[in-house]
Design a protein around this motif. Structure first.
Motif: not given
Lengths: 249, 303
Positions: A92, A96, B199, B201-202, B204-205
């Protein structure tokens, strides 16, 4: 570029659409990515490049269309999307990394919890990957103790630890200070050389010219142009492409 | 400044009426005027950035003294009875164990209800991350209902009304149930805020690595959310500990209930004062601890 004539199809996308309420982001994208191919996705902001990539492992749910990964229809209702995602590593823009885990723990987490391999094996594999991205000595550092470039390299190692068939990069260098971009691109360049199938949303012209086999140029949710870096950069006939390249060069 | 102080003292000494001789209108207006003068005068000193802090501290204590003096002079409280009725420790001799037993029950209620509300709160918050509109609707209704009903009403319904349906829960169970369900609703809001602070993004990761939904919550979201949740959650649990006193209404033998029994049997309110002091002794350290946790969290966030 050496692998261009490998016939095996890795990803096939057929008429992919994505709508966010009344915003039509992807308006029917179809393409094929072959085994070991490195495909760069370029386009002006808002053209749907990131959404396109995120649809391919269903981080965004596509509105319609078909996606085949190694021949498997991942839009089929019975599909276990978590299984599919283990075959697709993703990197990303904002790294992340998991901030509560050290670099090596970040890398070990998925292999141990998803692939169910032992702690010892995961640690060995993780250390080998850290070695590969040049960060073996940072194994026990927490993400906040690492620079942006180092974090991104750990993030790449984390994705590789699942031994994926495909790697997606969503603007991997856009959040980095200029002096750190090189170290991340070096890692990516090596992966390309080793034959990894890669899709890269990026505007790093140097990297794309050198490492990419193909460029997909997106604008307004459609593939405007599809060709080799040489064709796109030097011989493009499309107004949108020329206009865009003129701005970023 | 000295002039105005002298004027105030003169006003207090000569012009403030005696309670006995007072004509109502003159009495009230005169005292109100005095209070306004005092407040305005001390206020002007306290708000002055230039004045030294020591002076402000002195003024603050003087203000308390003056208001105390006014209360003493006009409230009609019979001060000599204070020692007999408020601090008559002899009445508690041989009875302290009753209060300690009550405190034990209070802490027991708080402990069990604390676990209950954390479980309820966590469950609701985790279920809400599934983003199912139907489930969210019912969870929201639950949270809103229990945050709106006074805890005492829930307890009273469990204890006094349910037996009419043939369900007798007893005072302890009624209390634990009411506190767990009620404070579970508050706790769920703490957990939700913590989970939302992680977040996206966490998530998603974690998902892009193929982690399942539950593994993502358990391995990625909660470890990051818990440190954020601890300060407000501790605050909620402290509030719950205070609310165990409400259980005296449904005759749970906790601290306040036992103190009231003593108050009745001894016909002396000293046990109530003792209970108040015990609550303070237990809760002030906890309140300070919550404050410290919050400050530490704030510092961490600012780093």
């Amino acid at each position: 570029m050496s692998n261009m004539n490998l016939p095996e199809t890795m990803i096939e996308v057929v008429d992919l659409h994505k709508r966010f309420k009344d915003l039509h982001v992807l308006k029917g994208i179809s393409t094929v990515v072959k085994h070991s191919e490195v495909v760069a996705v370029m386009g002006p902001s808002g053209s749907g490049k990131s959404t396109f990539l995120r649809c391919l492992n269903r981080l965004e749910e596509p509105t319609s269309g078909r996606i085949y990964i190694e021949g498997v229809d991942i839009m089929a209702p019975y599909i276990d999307i978590n299984r599919v995602r283990t075959e697709i590593g993703m990197v990303f823009q904002s790294f992340n990394l998991f901030p509560h885990l050290t670099a090596i723990e970040n890398i070990k987490l998925a292999p141990m919890n998803v692939r169910k391999i032992s702690n010892k094996e995961a640690t060995e594999r993780g250390m080998a990957l850290l070695e590969k991205v040049g960060l073996a000595e940072k194994a026990t550092a927490y993400p906040e103790q690492l620079s942006g470039g180092q974090q991104q390299r750990v993030a790449i190692a984390r994705a590789l630890a699942m031994q994926p068939q495909i790697m997606f990069f969503d603007e991997p260098t856009s959040a980095l200070d200029p002096e750190m971009i090189g170290e991340v691109l070096d890692v990516m360049r090596n992966m390309a050389k080793e034959g990894m199938t890669m899709m890269v949303v990026s505007h790093e012209m140097g990297f794309i010219r050198e490492a990419a086999d193909r460029i997909l140029f997106l604008a307004d949710g459609l593939i405007v142009e599809d060709g080799t870096p040489d064709q796109i950069f030097n011989h493009s006939k499309h107004k949108r492409t020329i206009e865009f390249l003129g701005k970023i060069l | 400044m000295a002039m105005s102080l002298a004027l105030l003292i003169a006003y207090a000494l000569f012009l403030l009426p005696d309670k006995e001789s007072a004509i109502p209108v003159w009495f009230y207006s005169s005292i109100s005027f005095f209070i306004v003068l005092i407040l305005a005068y001390s206020g002007s000193i306290l708000a002055d950035r230039e004045k030294p802090e020591a002076l402000k501290m002195g003024v603050a204590f003087m203000l308390i003294a003056v208001l105390g003096w006014l209360f003493h002079r006009y409230s009609g409280a019979q001060w000599h009875r204070l020692a007999d009725f408020f601090f008559n420790w002899e009445k508690l001799e041989g009875n302290w164990w009753i209060l300690w037993e009550g405190l034990g029950v209070t802490l027991f209620l708080a402990f069990i209800s604390g676990i209950g509300s954390v479980v309820v709160g966590l469950l609701i918050a985790v279920l809400r991350t599934l983003n199912s509109p139907t489930m969210n609707f019912f969870l929201k209704v639950y949270v809103d209902v229990f945050r709106s009903i006074p805890m005492i009403v829930v307890m009273v319904i469990f204890f006094f009304a349910m037996p009419f349906m043939g369900i007798s829960l007893g005072s302890i169970v009624s209390t634990v149930l009411a506190l767990s369900l009620g404070y579970g609703a508050y706790a769920s809001e703490c957990f939700r805020a913590g989970i939302e602070s992680v977040h996206s993004g966490q998530l998603e990761a974690a998902r892009s690595l193929g982690l399942s939904r539950w593994k993502t919550i358990y391995k990625i979201i909660l470890p990051q959310a818990i440190p954020v949740v601890i300060p407000p959650l501790t605050g909620t649990l402290v509030a719950m500990l205070k609310d165990t006193a409400v259980a005296s209404v449904v005759a749970a033998p906790e601290l306040l209930k036992r103190a009231r029994e003593l108050y009745t049997s001894e016909t002396n309110p000293t046990p109530l004062v003792a209970a108040a002091l015990i609550y303070l002794a237990v809760l002030i350290p906890l309140v300070r601890a919550v404050n410290m946790l919050e400050n530490r969290m704030q510092k961490k966030r600012n780093e």
